[in-house]
Write a protein that holds these residues in place. Structure first.
Motif, PDB file in Angstrom:
ATOM      1  N   ALA A 117      -0.651  34.640   2.263  1.00  0.00           N
ATOM      2  CA  ALA A 117      -0.675  33.265   2.132  1.00  0.00           C
ATOM      3  C   ALA A 117       0.681  32.787   2.638  1.00  0.00           C
ATOM      4  O   ALA A 117       1.665  33.358   2.437  1.00  0.00           O
ATOM      5  CB  ALA A 117      -0.665  33.181   0.687  1.00  0.00           C
ATOM      6  N   SER A 118       0.430  31.484   3.085  1.00  0.00           N
ATOM      7  CA  SER A 118       1.869  30.873   3.648  1.00  0.00           C
ATOM      8  C   SER A 118       2.083  29.512   2.979  1.00  0.00           C
ATOM      9  O   SER A 118       1.167  28.861   2.644  1.00  0.00           O
ATOM     10  CB  SER A 118       1.707  30.722   5.352  1.00  0.00           C
ATOM     11  N   ASP A 119       3.353  29.175   2.934  1.00  0.00           N
ATOM     12  CA  ASP A 119       3.759  27.973   2.448  1.00  0.00           C
ATOM     13  C   ASP A 119       3.111  26.596   3.100  1.00  0.00           C
ATOM     14  O   ASP A 119       3.146  26.814   4.225  1.00  0.00           O
ATOM     15  CB  ASP A 119       5.346  27.777   2.212  1.00  0.00           C
ATOM     16  N   LEU A 120       2.960  25.991   2.363  1.00  0.00           N
ATOM     17  CA  LEU A 120       2.255  24.445   3.058  1.00  0.00           C
ATOM     18  C   LEU A 120       2.874  23.336   2.242  1.00  0.00           C
ATOM     19  O   LEU A 120       2.814  23.288   0.959  1.00  0.00           O
ATOM     20  CB  LEU A 120       0.604  24.690   2.718  1.00  0.00           C
ATOM     21  N   ARG A 121       3.371  22.306   2.796  1.00  0.00           N
ATOM     22  CA  ARG A 121       3.873  21.055   2.341  1.00  0.00           C
ATOM     23  C   ARG A 121       3.302  20.143   2.709  1.00  0.00           C
ATOM     24  O   ARG A 121       2.879  19.943   4.121  1.00  0.00           O
ATOM     25  CB  ARG A 121       5.544  21.133   2.833  1.00  0.00           C
ATOM     26  N   THR A 122       2.794  19.064   1.918  1.00  0.00           N
ATOM     27  CA  THR A 122       1.908  17.927   2.333  1.00  0.00           C
ATOM     28  C   THR A 122       2.653  16.507   1.775  1.00  0.00           C
ATOM     29  O   THR A 122       3.403  16.882   0.499  1.00  0.00           O
ATOM     30  CB  THR A 122       0.238  17.964   1.911  1.00  0.00           C
ATOM     31  N   LEU A 123       2.300  15.472   2.518  1.00  0.00           N
ATOM     32  CA  LEU A 123       2.356  14.371   1.742  1.00  0.00           C
ATOM     33  C   LEU A 123       1.457  13.619   1.912  1.00  0.00           C
ATOM     34  O   LEU A 123       0.858  13.376   3.116  1.00  0.00           O
ATOM     35  CB  LEU A 123       3.980  13.734   2.628  1.00  0.00           C
ATOM     36  N   ALA A 124       1.043  12.686   0.908  1.00  0.00           N
ATOM     37  CA  ALA A 124      -0.196  11.961   1.025  1.00  0.00           C
ATOM     38  C   ALA A 124       0.077  10.819   1.682  1.00  0.00           C
ATOM     39  O   ALA A 124       1.226  10.525   1.944  1.00  0.00           O
ATOM     40  CB  ALA A 124      -0.754  11.695  -0.332  1.00  0.00           C
ATOM     41  N   PRO A 125      -0.907   9.967   2.251  1.00  0.00           N
ATOM     42  CA  PRO A 125      -0.512   8.682   2.964  1.00  0.00           C
ATOM     43  C   PRO A 125       0.150   7.770   2.018  1.00  0.00           C
ATOM     44  O   PRO A 125      -0.092   7.817   0.704  1.00  0.00           O
ATOM     45  CB  PRO A 125      -2.052   8.352   3.398  1.00  0.00           C
ATOM     46  N   GLY A 126       0.927   6.890   2.322  1.00  0.00           N
ATOM     47  CA  GLY A 126       1.512   5.969   1.497  1.00  0.00           C
ATOM     48  C   GLY A 126       1.187   4.509   2.134  1.00  0.00           C
ATOM     49  O   GLY A 126       0.800   4.393   3.345  1.00  0.00           O
ATOM     50  N   LEU A 127       2.150   3.573   1.458  1.00  0.00           N
ATOM     51  CA  LEU A 127       1.652   2.157   2.153  1.00  0.00           C
ATOM     52  C   LEU A 127       3.177   1.563   2.022  1.00  0.00           C
ATOM     53  O   LEU A 127       3.806   1.547   1.139  1.00  0.00           O
ATOM     54  CB  LEU A 127       0.686   1.459   1.102  1.00  0.00           C
ATOM     55  N   ALA A 128       3.668   0.742   3.008  1.00  0.00           N
ATOM     56  CA  ALA A 128       4.495  -0.283   3.048  1.00  0.00           C
ATOM     57  C   ALA A 128       4.371  -1.622   3.534  1.00  0.00           C
ATOM     58  O   ALA A 128       3.355  -1.617   4.152  1.00  0.00           O
ATOM     59  CB  ALA A 128       5.580   0.427   4.321  1.00  0.00           C
ATOM     60  N   LEU A 129       4.859  -2.371   2.419  1.00  0.00           N
ATOM     61  CA  LEU A 129       4.402  -4.020   2.633  1.00  0.00           C
ATOM     62  C   LEU A 129       5.614  -4.751   2.576  1.00  0.00           C
ATOM     63  O   LEU A 129       6.683  -4.310   2.155  1.00  0.00           O
ATOM     64  CB  LEU A 129       3.784  -4.111   1.407  1.00  0.00           C
ATOM     65  N   ASP A 130       5.721  -6.147   3.181  1.00  0.00           N
ATOM     66  CA  ASP A 130       6.765  -6.917   3.180  1.00  0.00           C
ATOM     67  C   ASP A 130       6.061  -8.298   3.097  1.00  0.00           C
ATOM     68  O   ASP A 130       4.880  -8.568   3.624  1.00  0.00           O
ATOM     69  CB  ASP A 130       7.744  -6.925   4.404  1.00  0.00           C
ATOM     70  N   ALA A 131       6.542  -9.190   2.061  1.00  0.00           N
ATOM     71  CA  ALA A 131       6.156 -10.303   1.732  1.00  0.00           C
ATOM     72  C   ALA A 131       6.463 -11.554   3.051  1.00  0.00           C
ATOM     73  O   ALA A 131       7.145 -11.137   3.726  1.00  0.00           O
ATOM     74  CB  ALA A 131       6.717 -10.995   0.668  1.00  0.00           C
ATOM     75  N   PRO A 132       5.513 -12.478   2.725  1.00  0.00           N
ATOM     76  CA  PRO A 132       5.492 -13.339   4.151  1.00  0.00           C
ATOM     77  C   PRO A 132       6.965 -14.183   3.997  1.00  0.00           C
ATOM     78  O   PRO A 132       6.817 -15.378   4.599  1.00  0.00           O
ATOM     79  CB  PRO A 132       4.205 -14.054   4.191  1.00  0.00           C
ATOM     80  N   LEU A 133       7.811 -14.049   2.989  1.00  0.00           N
ATOM     81  CA  LEU A 133       8.806 -14.951   2.867  1.00  0.00           C
ATOM     82  C   LEU A 133      10.263 -14.105   2.873  1.00  0.00           C
ATOM     83  O   LEU A 133      10.252 -12.886   2.781  1.00  0.00           O
ATOM     84  CB  LEU A 133       8.781 -15.438   1.328  1.00  0.00           C
ATOM     85  N   THR A 134      11.319 -14.642   3.267  1.00  0.00           N
ATOM     86  CA  THR A 134      12.747 -14.144   3.438  1.00  0.00           C
ATOM     87  C   THR A 134      13.323 -14.334   2.011  1.00  0.00           C
ATOM     88  O   THR A 134      12.937 -14.890   1.402  1.00  0.00           O
ATOM     89  CB  THR A 134      13.395 -14.705   4.551  1.00  0.00           C
ATOM     90  N   PRO A 135      14.355 -13.601   1.901  1.00  0.00           N
ATOM     91  CA  PRO A 135      15.237 -13.941   0.662  1.00  0.00           C
ATOM     92  C   PRO A 135      15.570 -15.398   0.938  1.00  0.00           C
ATOM     93  O   PRO A 135      15.832 -16.003   1.853  1.00  0.00           O
ATOM     94  CB  PRO A 135      16.379 -12.706   0.896  1.00  0.00           C
ATOM     95  N   PRO A 136      16.269 -15.785  -0.306  1.00  0.00           N
ATOM     96  CA  PRO A 136      16.615 -17.190  -0.213  1.00  0.00           C
ATOM     97  C   PRO A 136      17.692 -17.718   0.764  1.00  0.00           C
ATOM     98  O   PRO A 136      18.643 -16.789   0.907  1.00  0.00           O
ATOM     99  CB  PRO A 136      17.414 -17.385  -1.815  1.00  0.00           C
ATOM    100  N   ASN A 137      17.502 -18.522   1.376  1.00  0.00           N
ATOM    101  CA  ASN A 137      18.538 -19.004   2.659  1.00  0.00           C
ATOM    102  C   ASN A 137      19.345 -20.019   2.042  1.00  0.00           C
ATOM    103  O   ASN A 137      18.909 -21.221   1.637  1.00  0.00           O
ATOM    104  CB  ASN A 137      17.539 -19.477   3.816  1.00  0.00           C
ATOM    105  N   PRO A 138      20.818 -19.629   2.034  1.00  0.00           N
ATOM    106  CA  PRO A 138      21.670 -20.653   1.523  1.00  0.00           C
ATOM    107  C   PRO A 138      21.852 -21.956   2.580  1.00  0.00           C
ATOM    108  O   PRO A 138      22.119 -22.973   2.046  1.00  0.00           O
ATOM    109  CB  PRO A 138      23.123 -19.771   1.537  1.00  0.00           C
ATOM    110  N   ASP A 139      21.307 -21.758   3.667  1.00  0.00           N
ATOM    111  CA  ASP A 139      21.521 -22.916   4.865  1.00  0.00           C
ATOM    112  C   ASP A 139      20.213 -23.901   4.520  1.00  0.00           C
ATOM    113  O   ASP A 139      20.171 -25.053   4.831  1.00  0.00           O
ATOM    114  CB  ASP A 139      21.348 -22.613   6.276  1.00  0.00           C
ATOM    115  N   ASN A 140      19.163 -23.412   3.757  1.00  0.00           N
ATOM    116  CA  ASN A 140      17.911 -24.458   3.363  1.00  0.00           C
ATOM    117  C   ASN A 140      17.696 -24.495   1.958  1.00  0.00           C
ATOM    118  O   ASN A 140      17.010 -24.563   1.239  1.00  0.00           O
ATOM    119  CB  ASN A 140      16.800 -23.379   3.568  1.00  0.00           C
ATOM    120  N   PHE A 141      19.083 -24.562   1.195  1.00  0.00           N
ATOM    121  CA  PHE A 141      19.229 -25.086  -0.148  1.00  0.00           C
ATOM    122  C   PHE A 141      18.736 -23.915  -1.200  1.00  0.00           C
ATOM    123  O   PHE A 141      18.075 -24.300  -2.228  1.00  0.00           O
ATOM    124  CB  PHE A 141      18.723 -26.633  -0.465  1.00  0.00           C
ATOM    125  N   GLY A 142      18.914 -22.628  -0.637  1.00  0.00           N
ATOM    126  CA  GLY A 142      18.400 -21.631  -1.476  1.00  0.00           C
ATOM    127  C   GLY A 142      16.861 -21.303  -1.488  1.00  0.00           C
ATOM    128  O   GLY A 142      16.486 -20.508  -2.226  1.00  0.00           O
TER     129      GLY A 142
END
Length: 172
Positions: A117-142
């Motif tokens: 028997a040999s060691d086995l290391r697995t990682l399940a699939p994951g998900l990475a998301l990013d919103a369609p907005l940027t952080p507040p922009n000080p040049d655009n009044f926040g």
């Protein structure tokens, strides 16, 4: 500080270190295999001949702790929104020893094949998301700016190093 106070503090620190070490060692000690023998003795006595010895090992999978989300500057949603779940276990092992007739005389030799028997290391699939907005922009009044939304699937991971042995020798 009195010597009794120093001794008490040292004892408490030693107990905490021992408990921490035991907690860290428990998952590694809990990993193991369950032996699975294949009983062929009844067939040996019914057939009146020596049969191969067969057995195996089934590893016990243990789920690990997923890596939590990480906040990255410039993103509204944390990295690894759906984290990958690690599972540690092993590949099953098997052992087979078969008798071979001895060419030069009476008795038996054997040939054996084993895959531990040999060691086995697995990682399940994951998900990475990013919103369609940027952080507040000080040049655009926040107010946030618009950007292209991002979505990605983190690929599953599978790591192992299997091995096998082929042996011959005297006796079974």
């Amino acid at each position: 500080m009195k010597s009794t106070t120093r001794g008490t503090i040292a004892a408490v620190i030693t107990a905490v270190a021992a408990a921490t070490g035991a907690a860290a060692a428990t998952p590694a000690a809990a990993l193991g295999t369950v032996p699975v023998p294949v009983p062929l003795e009844g067939a040996e006595s019914a057939l009146g001949m020596e049969l191969p010895k067969l057995g195996g090992e089934i590893p016990v999978p243990m789920p690990g702790t997923p890596e939590g989300p990480r906040y990255v500057e410039g993103r509204l949603i944390p990295e690894h929104a759906l984290p990958q779940l690690p599972v540690h276990g092993g590949l099953p092992g098997i052992g087979l020893r078969a008798p071979l007739p001895h060419i030069l005389g009476d008795g038996f030799d054997h040939v054996g094949v084993s895959t531990p028997a040999s060691d086995l290391r697995t990682l399940a699939p994951g998900l990475a998301l990013d919103a369609p907005l940027t952080p507040p922009n000080p040049d655009n009044f926040g107010l946030p700016d618009l950007k292209v939304p991002q979505a990605g699937v983190l690929a599953p991971v599978l790591q192992t190093v299997p091995g096998a042995d082929l042996v011959t020798g005297a006796g079974l």
